[in-house]
Each structure stands twice: as C-alpha cells, then as structure tokens.
Enzyme design. Structure first.
Site, mmCIF file in Angstrom:
data_model
loop_
_atom_site.group_PDB
_atom_site.id
_atom_site.type_symbol
_atom_site.label_atom_id
_atom_site.label_comp_id
_atom_site.label_asym_id
_atom_site.label_seq_id
_atom_site.Cartn_x
_atom_site.Cartn_y
_atom_site.Cartn_z
ATOM 1 N N SER A 81 43.562 50.826 28.824
ATOM 2 C CA SER A 81 44.779 50.004 28.817
ATOM 3 C C SER A 81 44.952 49.218 27.527
ATOM 4 O O SER A 81 46.051 48.772 27.212
ATOM 5 C CB SER A 81 44.770 49.046 30.011
ATOM 6 O OG SER A 81 43.538 48.372 30.066
ATOM 7 N N ASN A 124 37.980 50.116 39.010
ATOM 8 C CA ASN A 124 37.235 48.888 38.713
ATOM 9 C C ASN A 124 35.748 49.217 38.762
ATOM 10 O O ASN A 124 35.212 49.560 39.821
ATOM 11 C CB ASN A 124 37.581 47.797 39.737
ATOM 12 C CG ASN A 124 36.968 46.458 39.335
ATOM 13 O OD1 ASN A 124 35.984 46.406 38.590
ATOM 14 N ND2 ASN A 124 37.558 45.381 39.813
ATOM 15 N N ASN A 159 34.236 54.260 28.315
ATOM 16 C CA ASN A 159 34.528 53.179 27.362
ATOM 17 C C ASN A 159 34.629 51.810 28.035
ATOM 18 O O ASN A 159 34.310 50.803 27.416
ATOM 19 C CB ASN A 159 35.839 53.496 26.629
ATOM 20 C CG ASN A 159 36.409 52.281 25.945
ATOM 21 O OD1 ASN A 159 35.942 51.863 24.887
ATOM 22 N ND2 ASN A 159 37.411 51.657 26.557
ATOM 23 N N SER A 170 26.871 49.772 22.227
ATOM 24 C CA SER A 170 27.144 48.636 21.332
ATOM 25 C C SER A 170 25.943 48.423 20.413
ATOM 26 O O SER A 170 24.798 48.685 20.800
ATOM 27 C CB SER A 170 27.360 47.374 22.155
ATOM 28 O OG SER A 170 27.365 46.236 21.305
ATOM 29 N N TYR A 213 24.245 42.243 28.790
ATOM 30 C CA TYR A 213 25.042 43.248 28.058
ATOM 31 C C TYR A 213 24.117 44.168 27.239
ATOM 32 O O TYR A 213 24.280 45.391 27.233
ATOM 33 C CB TYR A 213 26.018 42.488 27.165
ATOM 34 C CG TYR A 213 27.009 43.317 26.394
ATOM 35 C CD1 TYR A 213 28.139 43.868 27.006
ATOM 36 C CD2 TYR A 213 26.846 43.521 25.018
ATOM 37 C CE1 TYR A 213 29.063 44.601 26.272
ATOM 38 C CE2 TYR A 213 27.771 44.250 24.284
ATOM 39 C CZ TYR A 213 28.875 44.790 24.908
ATOM 40 O OH TYR A 213 29.796 45.510 24.181
ATOM 41 N N ALA A 214 23.130 43.572 26.559
ATOM 42 C CA ALA A 214 22.191 44.362 25.749
ATOM 43 C C ALA A 214 21.395 45.323 26.628
ATOM 44 O O ALA A 214 21.178 46.489 26.250
ATOM 45 C CB ALA A 214 21.242 43.441 24.985
ATOM 46 N N ALA A 216 22.290 46.614 29.503
ATOM 47 C CA ALA A 216 23.172 47.697 29.972
ATOM 48 C C ALA A 216 23.442 48.696 28.848
ATOM 49 O O ALA A 216 23.389 49.917 29.060
ATOM 50 C CB ALA A 216 24.491 47.104 30.480
ATOM 51 N N LYS A 217 23.730 48.180 27.643
ATOM 52 C CA LYS A 217 24.093 49.075 26.543
ATOM 53 C C LYS A 217 22.874 49.851 26.022
ATOM 54 O O LYS A 217 23.001 51.012 25.616
ATOM 55 C CB LYS A 217 24.752 48.269 25.412
ATOM 56 C CG LYS A 217 26.120 47.669 25.798
ATOM 57 C CD LYS A 217 27.143 48.731 26.159
ATOM 58 C CE LYS A 217 28.556 48.178 26.260
ATOM 59 N NZ LYS A 217 29.556 49.183 26.618
HETATM 60 P P1 NAP Z 1 38.629 45.134 25.789
HETATM 61 O O1 NAP Z 1 39.652 45.022 24.700
HETATM 62 O O2 NAP Z 1 38.166 43.919 26.488
HETATM 63 O O3 NAP Z 1 39.188 46.209 26.857
HETATM 64 C C1 NAP Z 1 38.385 46.489 27.974
HETATM 65 C C2 NAP Z 1 38.926 47.681 28.723
HETATM 66 O O4 NAP Z 1 38.055 47.865 29.857
HETATM 67 C C3 NAP Z 1 40.325 47.446 29.274
HETATM 68 O O5 NAP Z 1 40.995 48.672 29.366
HETATM 69 C C4 NAP Z 1 40.052 46.874 30.659
HETATM 70 O O6 NAP Z 1 41.067 47.132 31.628
HETATM 71 C C5 NAP Z 1 38.802 47.640 31.064
HETATM 72 N N1 NAP Z 1 38.017 46.862 32.027
HETATM 73 C C6 NAP Z 1 37.795 45.516 32.036
HETATM 74 N N2 NAP Z 1 37.074 45.171 33.119
HETATM 75 C C7 NAP Z 1 36.853 46.319 33.803
HETATM 76 C C8 NAP Z 1 36.216 46.619 35.033
HETATM 77 N N3 NAP Z 1 35.650 45.683 35.795
HETATM 78 N N4 NAP Z 1 36.188 47.915 35.447
HETATM 79 C C9 NAP Z 1 36.763 48.893 34.702
HETATM 80 N N5 NAP Z 1 37.420 48.672 33.553
HETATM 81 C C10 NAP Z 1 37.449 47.398 33.109
HETATM 82 O O7 NAP Z 1 37.303 45.852 25.257
HETATM 83 P P2 NAP Z 1 37.026 46.626 23.877
HETATM 84 O O8 NAP Z 1 36.650 45.614 22.855
HETATM 85 O O9 NAP Z 1 38.097 47.608 23.611
HETATM 86 O O10 NAP Z 1 35.657 47.375 24.280
HETATM 87 C C11 NAP Z 1 35.621 48.709 24.734
HETATM 88 C C12 NAP Z 1 34.175 49.153 24.816
HETATM 89 O O11 NAP Z 1 33.556 49.007 23.540
HETATM 90 C C13 NAP Z 1 33.321 48.319 25.781
HETATM 91 O O12 NAP Z 1 32.422 49.153 26.467
HETATM 92 C C14 NAP Z 1 32.582 47.371 24.873
HETATM 93 O O13 NAP Z 1 31.373 46.958 25.425
HETATM 94 C C15 NAP Z 1 32.387 48.249 23.651
HETATM 95 N N6 NAP Z 1 32.166 47.475 22.423
HETATM 96 C C16 NAP Z 1 33.147 46.683 21.891
HETATM 97 C C17 NAP Z 1 32.896 45.972 20.740
HETATM 98 C C18 NAP Z 1 33.932 45.103 20.074
HETATM 99 O O14 NAP Z 1 33.592 44.475 19.039
HETATM 100 N N7 NAP Z 1 35.163 45.018 20.575
HETATM 101 C C19 NAP Z 1 31.637 46.049 20.131
HETATM 102 C C20 NAP Z 1 30.664 46.853 20.706
HETATM 103 C C21 NAP Z 1 30.947 47.569 21.850
HETATM 104 P P3 NAP Z 1 42.161 45.979 32.027
HETATM 105 O O15 NAP Z 1 43.163 45.979 30.902
HETATM 106 O O16 NAP Z 1 42.730 46.439 33.311
HETATM 107 O O17 NAP Z 1 41.413 44.696 32.127
#
Ligand code: NAP
Length: 248
Positions: free
Chosen positions: A17, A62, A90, A142, A155-156, A158-159
């Site tokens: 999303s 979810n 993701n 991550s 978080y660490a 899990a990842k």
């Molecule tokens: P984000 O902007 O917070 O978006 C999270 C996405 O996951 C949204 O589509 C959200 O859906 C969905 N989500 C949230 N809670 C959920 C739940 N309980 N069950 C299923 N889906 C859920 O995150 P992002 O930064 O794009 O991160 C995406 C992935 O990359 C994650 O796995 C994160 O750990 C990893 N990551 C991110 C970063 C970073 O710097 N951003 C760094 C390392 C790793 P809704 O819109 O419905 O809430």
C-alpha cells in the site's frame, strides 16, 4: 537472458500500500506482471487496485493474524486462477524499545508479523512452486538483522531469523529450480523512518558512505533483479542495498 519482461507472471507483494512494497509492486506492473498486493485495510487494498490500474489487485492481510496470511494466498489463487510465480515478503512492523523494558507483547507482535507470517506465506507458496519446478521468493530483511541496532532487539531477531530461514529454504528448494533470497535495505525514506527527527536523520546519512538516504526504487531494483532470469544462479543470498552502510 537479459530480459526484464514479466508478462504472464503472477507476483504477490505483501505490504504494497505504501513505501518499499508499493515501489516493488509498481515496478513489476510496469514490466508486464500481474501484481497482487496486500494492505491491512480494505481501503488500502482498494487503493492498490486503483494504482495498479488494471495490472493487478489489492487484498487485505494482517501479519499479526496468521489465518489472514493463508487466506491472502487462497484469495490470490482464486482471483488469478493460479499461484504466484514470484513471492515478495515485504510487509513489516517495528515496536521499538530497549530490551530491558520491552513488553512481551511487542516482542511477540514483531516476531509474528515479520517472521512467522513470512514462513506461513512461504509454506503456502512453495508447494505449487515445487510442482511447477520454478519460482522466486524474495524476503525483505534489514541491515538491522545483520549488524543489530539498540532499541530493536525484537526487529533484529525477526530480520536475522528471516536470513537464516531463507538460506535453509533455499537449500531445500534449489533442486526444484526455486530460488530464495533476501534484500536488506539500510536507511530508506518511507513512513517507517519518517518518525526520526532532523538530527537523527542527519546522523544516519552522515554514516552512509554514499551520503544519501535510500529511495524505495533502490530496493525495487534489487528485487526485480533477483526475480529476473539474470539472477537464476543466485540463491540463499542477501543483497545489501544501503549505500555502503554495512561497510561503515
Ligand atoms: P512502511 O512504509 O511502514 O509500509 C509498511 C507496509 O506494510 C504497508 O503496506 C503496511 O500496510 C504493511 N503493514 C503494516 N503493518 C502490517 C501488518 N500488521 N500486517 C501486514 N502488513 C502490514 O514500511 P517500509 O519502510 O516500506 O518497509 C517495508 C519493509 O522493508 C519492511 O519489512 C521493513 O522492515 C523493511 N525495511 C525498511 C527500511 C526503511 O528504512 N524504510 C529499512 C530496512 C528494512 P498498511 O498501509 O495497511 O498499514
């Protein structure tokens, strides 16, 4: 071999999303795939269907409710008439806090959403992939899972678990032509990192050798590569997409 045409492929991207998941879904849609993306609400799912503009569908899932994870898989098969060829796990959450004070619920939620739900979806997806003798699984881990981060023990864990899980599944599935890999983002500008203040942001960027925060497209590019024929000899790997942060 150097072909990025995904026409005829079904791609399932969780958490599509917004942020990284949306960029991944849009990338695959622009390359001809039928894309299925998940959000946690019906409104989010409808928004996914809208931005995919005829190239796929949004679904509700979810990761804290494990029955909704297997339902997502069944819904995708029912809608597309076939199981996904490419699965991108993701979706992820954070519930940060120092470990000494971390609530058990915050530990459980992050492990459930970021690791157990990934395993459930892989379990559903791998059987049809085994039958087809083809498939790609890409898990978004991550840098925190690789080098740790104070305040993110849950978080660490899990990842890091995701990386070990992916390597093991890669070994189990390799004989059937299925690859399982991870992409490990560093600091990417999304809602997840928008909670940081200006000073925290500066400190992060200062530590990154390439001196900028990552963009969602940086991650989408690595995912598309791993899903392509160009990556057919890569499995059990973790690609670091972090501007060099892992060497800092
Ligand atoms: P984000 O902007 O917070 O978006 C999270 C996405 O996951 C949204 O589509 C959200 O859906 C969905 N989500 C949230 N809670 C959920 C739940 N309980 N069950 C299923 N889906 C859920 O995150 P992002 O930064 O794009 O991160 C995406 C992935 O990359 C994650 O796995 C994160 O750990 C990893 N990551 C991110 C970063 C970073 O710097 N951003 C760094 C390392 C790793 P809704 O819109 O419905 O809430």
């Amino acid at each position: 071999m150097f072909n990025l045409d995904f026409t005829g492929k079904i791609v399932l991207v969780t958490g599509a999303s917004r942020g990284i998941g949306k960029a991944i879904a849009q990338a695959f849609a622009s390359l001809g795939a039928t894309v299925c993306g998940s959000a946690t609400s019906q409104k989010g799912a409808d928004d996914i269907t809208a931005y995919l503009d005829g190239k796929g569908y949004g679904f509700v899932m979810n990761g804290l409710e494990l029955e909704s994870v297997t339902k997502l898989f069944d819904d995708v098969v029912a809608k597309c008439g076939s199981a996904p060829d490419i699965l991108v796990n993701n979706a992820g959450i954070t519930k940060d806090g120092l470990f000494m004070r971390m609530k058990d619920q915050d530990w459980d939620d992050v492990l459930t959403c970021n690791l157990t739900s990934v395993a459930r979806l892989c379990k559903a997806a791998i059987a049809p992939m085994m039958k087809k003798r083809a498939g790609r699984i890409i898990n978004i881990t991550s840098i925190t899972g690789e080098i740790g981060n104070a305040g993110q023990c849950n978080y660490a864990a899990a990842k890091a678990g995701m990386i070990g899980f992916s390597k093991s599944l890669a070994k189990e599935a390799a004989a059937r032509g299925i690859t399982v890999n991870c992409v490990a983002p560093g600091f990417i500008e999304t809602d997840m990192t928008a909670v940081l203040n200006e000073d925290q942001l500066k400190a992060w960027v200062n530590n990154i050798p390439l001196k900028r925060a990552g963009r969602v497209e940086d991650i989408a590019g690595a995912v598309v590569f791993l899903a392509s024929d160009m990556a057919s000899y890569i499995t059990g790997a973790t690609i670091d997409v972090n501007g060099g942060l892992h060497c800092a």
